[in-house]
Write an enzyme that holds these catalytic residues in place. Structure first.
Site, PDB file in Angstrom:
ATOM      1  N   CYS A  24       0.827  -1.206   0.000  1.00 27.72           N
ATOM      2  CA  CYS A  24       0.000   0.000   0.000  1.00 27.72           C
ATOM      3  C   CYS A  24       0.864   1.261   0.000  1.00 27.72           C
ATOM      4  CB  CYS A  24      -0.904  -0.062   1.234  1.00 27.72           C
ATOM      5  SG  CYS A  24      -1.590   1.492   1.761  1.00 27.72           S
ATOM      6  N   CYS A  27       0.155   3.783   2.805  1.00 31.22           N
ATOM      7  CA  CYS A  27       0.651   3.262   4.092  1.00 31.22           C
ATOM      8  C   CYS A  27       2.121   3.622   4.277  1.00 31.22           C
ATOM      9  CB  CYS A  27       0.494   1.741   4.157  1.00 31.22           C
ATOM     10  SG  CYS A  27      -1.213   1.189   3.985  1.00 31.22           S
TER      11      CYS A  27
END
Length: 99
Positions: A24, A27
């Site tokens: 991600c 993230c």
């Protein structure tokens, strides 16, 4: 993992849980922000990172559909939840409001 997670969020200390994933992009952007938040908040805040791919049952329990998803817990209660990247100032302000 589940037992220790439960004891973490049931503590009197404020806990920020970061549901994230290796793949991600947002993230990865959030990681240094969370480090800055921790540096500023010190012992008042515990930050726990949960990899949704490695902890799917936990992610399902909290109905995490997107990453990153951040949640504040204190004494077992979920106080706040939001998906996406937040800035340090927002997170520090939120954390202080729950202390």
């Amino acid at each position: 993992m589940k037992g220790s997670f439960s004891s973490l969020i049931n503590s009197e200390q404020l806990v920020l849980v970061d549901f994230s994933a290796e793949w991600c992009g947002p993230c990865k952007m959030l990681a240094p922000i969370l480090k800055q938040v921790k540096d500023e908040m010190g012992e008042d805040l515990k930050i726990v990172k949960i990899d949704v791919d490695k902890n799917q049952s936990l992610a399902n329990t909290f109905q995490v559909r997107g990453v990153p998803t951040l949640m504040f817990f204190k004494e077992g209660k979920q106080l706040w939840r939001q998906s996406g990247v937040l800035q340090k100032a927002e997170l520090v302000q939120l954390a202080k409001s729950y202390l």
